[in-house]
Design a protein around this motif. Structure first.
Motif, PDB file in Angstrom:
ATOM      1  N   GLN A   1      -6.843   0.894  -2.596  1.00 61.69           N
ATOM      2  CA  GLN A   1      -8.059   0.411  -1.915  1.00 61.69           C
ATOM      3  C   GLN A   1      -8.382  -0.994  -1.696  1.00 61.69           C
ATOM      4  OE1 GLN A   1     -11.818   2.680  -3.575  1.00 61.69           O
ATOM      5  NE2 GLN A   1     -10.465   4.637  -3.409  1.00 61.69           N
ATOM      6  N   ARG A   2      -7.957  -1.828  -2.947  1.00 59.32           N
ATOM      7  CA  ARG A   2      -8.175  -3.196  -2.466  1.00 59.32           C
ATOM      8  C   ARG A   2      -7.236  -3.924  -1.479  1.00 59.32           C
ATOM      9  NH1 ARG A   2      -9.414  -3.390  -7.895  1.00 59.32           N
ATOM     10  NH2 ARG A   2      -7.273  -3.309  -8.786  1.00 59.32           N
ATOM     11  N   ILE A   3      -6.136  -3.403  -1.625  1.00 54.81           N
ATOM     12  CA  ILE A   3      -4.956  -3.770  -0.436  1.00 54.81           C
ATOM     13  C   ILE A   3      -5.460  -3.531   0.811  1.00 54.81           C
ATOM     14  CG2 ILE A   3      -2.684  -3.427   0.398  1.00 54.81           C
ATOM     15  CD1 ILE A   3      -1.818  -3.131  -2.809  1.00 54.81           C
ATOM     16  N   VAL A   4      -5.924  -2.055   0.977  1.00 51.90           N
ATOM     17  CA  VAL A   4      -6.216  -1.754   2.425  1.00 51.90           C
ATOM     18  C   VAL A   4      -7.450  -2.420   3.049  1.00 51.90           C
ATOM     19  CG1 VAL A   4      -6.991   0.520   3.961  1.00 51.90           C
ATOM     20  CG2 VAL A   4      -5.177   0.657   2.290  1.00 51.90           C
ATOM     21  N   LYS A   5      -8.435  -2.655   2.037  1.00 57.29           N
ATOM     22  CA  LYS A   5      -9.732  -3.350   2.397  1.00 57.29           C
ATOM     23  C   LYS A   5      -9.420  -4.707   2.887  1.00 57.29           C
ATOM     24  CE  LYS A   5     -14.260  -4.375   0.839  1.00 57.29           C
ATOM     25  NZ  LYS A   5     -15.204  -4.509  -0.318  1.00 57.29           N
ATOM     26  N   ARG A   6      -8.608  -5.480   2.119  1.00 58.66           N
ATOM     27  CA  ARG A   6      -8.206  -6.815   2.138  1.00 58.66           C
ATOM     28  C   ARG A   6      -7.562  -7.043   3.722  1.00 58.66           C
ATOM     29  NH1 ARG A   6      -5.824  -8.553  -2.457  1.00 58.66           N
ATOM     30  NH2 ARG A   6      -4.184  -7.263  -2.124  1.00 58.66           N
TER      31      ARG A   6
ATOM     32  N   ARG B   1      -6.732   6.616 -11.269  1.00 55.57           N
ATOM     33  CA  ARG B   1      -7.618   5.850 -10.870  1.00 55.57           C
ATOM     34  C   ARG B   1      -7.512   4.373 -10.449  1.00 55.57           C
ATOM     35  NH1 ARG B   1     -11.674   8.462 -14.879  1.00 55.57           N
ATOM     36  NH2 ARG B   1     -12.277  10.354 -13.994  1.00 55.57           N
ATOM     37  N   LEU B   2      -6.551   3.686 -11.263  1.00 53.39           N
ATOM     38  CA  LEU B   2      -6.234   2.410 -11.291  1.00 53.39           C
ATOM     39  C   LEU B   2      -5.355   2.205 -10.159  1.00 53.39           C
ATOM     40  CD1 LEU B   2      -5.353   1.463 -15.136  1.00 53.39           C
ATOM     41  CD2 LEU B   2      -7.413   0.792 -13.796  1.00 53.39           C
ATOM     42  N   LEU B   3      -4.502   3.076  -9.804  1.00 54.65           N
ATOM     43  CA  LEU B   3      -3.384   3.069  -8.619  1.00 54.65           C
ATOM     44  C   LEU B   3      -4.254   3.298  -7.358  1.00 54.65           C
ATOM     45  CD1 LEU B   3      -0.540   5.114  -9.685  1.00 54.65           C
ATOM     46  CD2 LEU B   3      -0.551   2.617  -9.065  1.00 54.65           C
ATOM     47  N   ASP B   4      -5.394   4.036  -7.415  1.00 52.78           N
ATOM     48  CA  ASP B   4      -6.266   4.009  -6.077  1.00 52.78           C
ATOM     49  C   ASP B   4      -7.132   2.901  -6.001  1.00 52.78           C
ATOM     50  OD1 ASP B   4      -7.384   6.133  -4.307  1.00 52.78           O
ATOM     51  OD2 ASP B   4      -9.043   5.894  -5.234  1.00 52.78           O
ATOM     52  N   GLU B   5      -7.554   2.467  -6.919  1.00 53.23           N
ATOM     53  CA  GLU B   5      -8.418   1.159  -6.732  1.00 53.23           C
ATOM     54  C   GLU B   5      -7.701  -0.007  -6.295  1.00 53.23           C
ATOM     55  OE1 GLU B   5     -10.085   0.392 -10.607  1.00 53.23           O
ATOM     56  OE2 GLU B   5     -11.435   2.087 -10.519  1.00 53.23           O
ATOM     57  N   GLU B   6      -6.339  -0.020  -6.756  1.00 55.73           N
ATOM     58  CA  GLU B   6      -5.625  -0.976  -6.232  1.00 55.73           C
ATOM     59  C   GLU B   6      -5.119  -0.758  -4.769  1.00 55.73           C
ATOM     60  OE1 GLU B   6      -3.083  -4.329  -5.908  1.00 55.73           O
ATOM     61  OE2 GLU B   6      -4.569  -3.908  -7.542  1.00 55.73           O
TER      62      GLU B   6
ATOM     63  N   ALA C   1       0.783  -1.150  -0.053  1.00 51.81           N
ATOM     64  CA  ALA C   1      -0.115   0.014  -0.091  1.00 51.81           C
ATOM     65  C   ALA C   1       0.952   1.564   0.095  1.00 51.81           C
ATOM     66  CB  ALA C   1      -0.773   0.043   1.142  1.00 51.81           C
ATOM     67  N   GLU C   2       1.938   1.216   0.810  1.00 55.52           N
ATOM     68  CA  GLU C   2       2.984   2.425   0.848  1.00 55.52           C
ATOM     69  C   GLU C   2       3.627   2.690  -0.417  1.00 55.52           C
ATOM     70  OE1 GLU C   2       6.803   4.072   3.399  1.00 55.52           O
ATOM     71  OE2 GLU C   2       5.571   2.439   4.150  1.00 55.52           O
ATOM     72  N   HIS C   3       3.737   1.586  -1.242  1.00 54.89           N
ATOM     73  CA  HIS C   3       4.394   1.582  -2.367  1.00 54.89           C
ATOM     74  C   HIS C   3       3.317   2.066  -3.355  1.00 54.89           C
ATOM     75  CE1 HIS C   3       6.704   0.631  -6.015  1.00 54.89           C
ATOM     76  NE2 HIS C   3       5.939   0.131  -6.486  1.00 54.89           N
TER      77      HIS C   3
ATOM     78  N   ASP D   1     -13.407   0.674   6.769  1.00 57.59           N
ATOM     79  CA  ASP D   1     -13.250   1.896   7.070  1.00 57.59           C
ATOM     80  C   ASP D   1     -12.028   2.171   7.872  1.00 57.59           C
ATOM     81  OD1 ASP D   1     -13.802   0.014   9.250  1.00 57.59           O
ATOM     82  OD2 ASP D   1     -14.996   1.582  10.530  1.00 57.59           O
ATOM     83  N   MET D   2     -11.041   2.156   7.184  1.00 60.37           N
ATOM     84  CA  MET D   2      -9.590   2.327   7.442  1.00 60.37           C
ATOM     85  C   MET D   2      -9.099   3.647   6.695  1.00 60.37           C
ATOM     86  SD  MET D   2      -8.480   0.894  10.165  1.00 60.37           S
ATOM     87  CE  MET D   2      -6.883   0.689  10.446  1.00 60.37           C
ATOM     88  N   ASN D   3      -8.378   4.547   7.386  1.00 67.71           N
ATOM     89  CA  ASN D   3      -7.822   5.528   6.587  1.00 67.71           C
ATOM     90  C   ASN D   3      -6.160   5.678   6.914  1.00 67.71           C
ATOM     91  OD1 ASN D   3      -7.408   7.098   8.848  1.00 67.71           O
ATOM     92  ND2 ASN D   3      -9.535   7.745   8.899  1.00 67.71           N
ATOM     93  N   LEU D   4      -5.484   6.372   6.189  1.00 69.93           N
ATOM     94  CA  LEU D   4      -4.178   6.500   6.486  1.00 69.93           C
ATOM     95  C   LEU D   4      -3.612   6.896   7.943  1.00 69.93           C
ATOM     96  CD1 LEU D   4      -2.695   8.228   3.385  1.00 69.93           C
ATOM     97  CD2 LEU D   4      -2.501   5.837   3.920  1.00 69.93           C
ATOM     98  N   GLN D   5      -4.428   7.547   8.547  1.00 72.28           N
ATOM     99  CA  GLN D   5      -4.328   7.945   9.944  1.00 72.28           C
ATOM    100  C   GLN D   5      -4.384   6.641  11.031  1.00 72.28           C
ATOM    101  OE1 GLN D   5      -7.054  11.442  10.573  1.00 72.28           O
ATOM    102  NE2 GLN D   5      -5.090  12.307  11.369  1.00 72.28           N
ATOM    103  N   ARG D   6      -5.267   6.144  10.755  1.00 67.47           N
ATOM    104  CA  ARG D   6      -5.495   4.854  11.671  1.00 67.47           C
ATOM    105  C   ARG D   6      -4.527   3.658  11.511  1.00 67.47           C
ATOM    106  NH1 ARG D   6     -12.207   3.855  10.969  1.00 67.47           N
ATOM    107  NH2 ARG D   6     -12.585   5.296  12.632  1.00 67.47           N
ATOM    108  N   ILE D   7      -4.111   3.645  10.091  1.00 68.69           N
ATOM    109  CA  ILE D   7      -3.283   2.606   9.477  1.00 68.69           C
ATOM    110  C   ILE D   7      -1.776   3.150  10.163  1.00 68.69           C
ATOM    111  CG2 ILE D   7      -2.037   1.654   7.649  1.00 68.69           C
ATOM    112  CD1 ILE D   7      -4.517   1.907   6.082  1.00 68.69           C
TER     113      ILE D   7
END
Length: 144
Positions: A61-66, A54-59, A6-8, A71-77
């Motif tokens: 989101q998939r990684i973070v959701k998985r 858009r494609l990067l953002d979707e990817e 996700a960071e990458h 309902d996670m955001n960068l601050q929480r992570i």
């Protein structure tokens, strides 16, 4: 590890948003200089870049959701993982998005004013009899 993935992707998105900001600045220069060909070329470049973002953002989101759920955001992570770099990325994102929004709105205003000017000029030429041939569906011929 999903956090590194996700960071990458976030780093790639940051590069893309910086590129978008530079593109919008070039677009503004083209608008001010009435460089229509360059403006059209930039529009195509911008569409391609936005699609990539858009494609990067979707990817991302998939990684973070998985890994973390919906309902996670960068601050929480960042708090959960102890990764302070995510907070820096978040701050940079916020700044970039604000700059992009401001520049995009300015460019939109320049385009609207240009279109209004062209409409007014066309209207003036039409009412004074100097409109382009074919304005009203009539073609003029030089043949007698």
């Amino acid at each position: 590890m999903p956090a590194e993935a996700a960071e990458h992707i976030l780093e790639e998105e940051l590069k893309g948003y910086k590129e978008l900001l530079a593109l919008l600045q070039r677009e503004r220069t083209c608008l001010l200089g009435l460089e229509t060909e360059a403006f059209c070329s930039l529009a195509k470049e911008k569409d391609t870049l936005v699609m990539k973002l858009r494609l990067l953002d979707e990817e991302r989101q998939r990684i973070v959701k998985r890994q973390y759920g919906n309902d996670m955001n960068l601050q929480r992570i960042a708090a959960e993982t102890g990764n302070r770099r995510l907070l820096d990325i978040r701050s940079t994102f916020l700044s970039l998005v604000q700059s992009i929004d401001e520049l995009n709105n300015l460019n939109r205003l320049l385009i609207d004013r240009s279109l209004d000017y062209l409409k007014g000029t066309t209207r003036f030429l039409s009412t004074s009899g100097m409109g382009c041939p074919g304005d009203k569906g009539v073609l003029y011929s030089g043949e007698a």
